[in-house]
Motif scaffolding. Structure first.
Motif, PDB file in Angstrom:
ATOM      1  N   MET A   7      -9.710  26.825  33.772  1.00 30.13           N
ATOM      2  CA  MET A   7      -8.507  26.104  34.175  1.00 30.13           C
ATOM      3  C   MET A   7      -7.387  27.126  34.301  1.00 30.13           C
ATOM      4  O   MET A   7      -7.168  27.924  33.378  1.00 30.13           O
ATOM      5  N   GLY A   8      -6.708  27.101  35.425  1.00 29.31           N
ATOM      6  CA  GLY A   8      -5.697  28.117  35.658  1.00 29.31           C
ATOM      7  C   GLY A   8      -4.336  27.537  35.985  1.00 29.31           C
ATOM      8  O   GLY A   8      -4.208  26.381  36.389  1.00 29.31           O
ATOM      9  N   TRP A   9      -3.328  28.363  35.756  1.00 26.70           N
ATOM     10  CA  TRP A   9      -1.965  28.075  36.202  1.00 26.70           C
ATOM     11  C   TRP A   9      -1.581  29.151  37.211  1.00 26.70           C
ATOM     12  O   TRP A   9      -1.782  30.346  36.967  1.00 26.70           O
ATOM     13  N   PHE A  10      -1.025  28.711  38.300  1.00 25.25           N
ATOM     14  CA  PHE A  10      -0.532  29.591  39.347  1.00 25.25           C
ATOM     15  C   PHE A  10       0.911  29.188  39.646  1.00 25.25           C
ATOM     16  O   PHE A  10       1.335  28.089  39.293  1.00 25.25           O
ATOM     17  N   ARG A  11       1.645  30.071  40.301  1.00 27.46           N
ATOM     18  CA  ARG A  11       3.016  29.727  40.680  1.00 27.46           C
ATOM     19  C   ARG A  11       3.325  30.304  42.051  1.00 27.46           C
ATOM     20  O   ARG A  11       2.729  31.295  42.485  1.00 27.46           O
ATOM     21  N   GLY A  53       9.799  28.857  40.253  1.00 31.50           N
ATOM     22  CA  GLY A  53       8.838  28.556  41.298  1.00 31.50           C
ATOM     23  C   GLY A  53       8.161  27.222  41.048  1.00 31.50           C
ATOM     24  O   GLY A  53       8.453  26.541  40.055  1.00 31.50           O
ATOM     25  N   VAL A  54       7.260  26.877  41.938  1.00 24.47           N
ATOM     26  CA  VAL A  54       6.420  25.699  41.740  1.00 24.47           C
ATOM     27  C   VAL A  54       5.159  26.152  41.014  1.00 24.47           C
ATOM     28  O   VAL A  54       4.482  27.083  41.457  1.00 24.47           O
ATOM     29  N   TYR A  55       4.874  25.493  39.919  1.00 25.51           N
ATOM     30  CA  TYR A  55       3.720  25.839  39.098  1.00 25.51           C
ATOM     31  C   TYR A  55       2.602  24.839  39.368  1.00 25.51           C
ATOM     32  O   TYR A  55       2.810  23.619  39.309  1.00 25.51           O
ATOM     33  N   TYR A  56       1.418  25.388  39.655  1.00 20.67           N
ATOM     34  CA  TYR A  56       0.251  24.578  39.984  1.00 20.67           C
ATOM     35  C   TYR A  56      -0.846  24.758  38.934  1.00 20.67           C
ATOM     36  O   TYR A  56      -1.122  25.879  38.507  1.00 20.67           O
ATOM     37  N   ARG A 111       1.501  32.493  46.594  1.00 22.14           N
ATOM     38  CA  ARG A 111       1.119  31.950  45.295  1.00 22.14           C
ATOM     39  C   ARG A 111       0.446  33.048  44.465  1.00 22.14           C
ATOM     40  O   ARG A 111      -0.348  33.829  44.989  1.00 22.14           O
ATOM     41  N   GLU A 112       0.745  33.082  43.175  1.00 21.70           N
ATOM     42  CA  GLU A 112       0.196  34.130  42.313  1.00 21.70           C
ATOM     43  C   GLU A 112      -0.400  33.536  41.040  1.00 21.70           C
ATOM     44  O   GLU A 112       0.032  32.492  40.549  1.00 21.70           O
ATOM     45  N   PHE A 113      -1.366  34.258  40.529  1.00 23.50           N
ATOM     46  CA  PHE A 113      -2.023  33.892  39.276  1.00 23.50           C
ATOM     47  C   PHE A 113      -1.060  34.084  38.112  1.00 23.50           C
ATOM     48  O   PHE A 113      -0.348  35.086  38.044  1.00 23.50           O
TER      49      PHE A 113
END
Length: 123
Positions: A34-38, A92-95, A45-47
């Protein structure tokens, strides 16, 4: 159908903290990352961070090491990102994202994505 729902974003002053949550549903997540990116405005988009749902081992981008902590609550199918000492460049937007079943790398592909939550850090 995999669903990932993020929450917890908002506006915070530099030096402050936020905790993001990602509620996952739709399948068994026992053997995934499970990851978070922004993604900042105008940038790719970056890790940010990732965690193995099986081993609980975590991985971080250099830019957030020592400030962010990713954790998981497997009983609740929820992943968290605790963000401390926030900086304006963290805006940023965090995904939230989930890898395919059986993925062996936290830096591989993530086929499943949430809708994102906005984090804004003011200076």
């Amino acid at each position: 159908q995999v669903q990932l729902v993020e929450s917890g974003g908002g506006l915070v002053q530099a030096g402050g903290s936020l905790r993001l949550s990602c509620a996952a549903s739709g399948r068994n997540f026992n053997n995934v990352f499970m990851g978070w990116f922004r993604q900042a405005s105008g940038k790719e988009r970056e890790f940010v961070a990732s965690i193995s749902w099986r081993t609980f081992r975590s991985y971080y981008a250099d830019s957030v090491k020592g400030r962010f902590t990713i954790t998981s609550d497997n009983s609740e199918n929820t992943v968290y990102l605790q963000m401390n000492s926030l900086k304006p460049e963290d805006t940023g937007v965090y995904y939230c994202a989930a890898s395919a079943l059986g993925s062996v790398s936290p830096y591989g592909s993530y086929p499943y994505w949430g809708q994102g939550t906005q984090v804004t850090v003011s200076s």
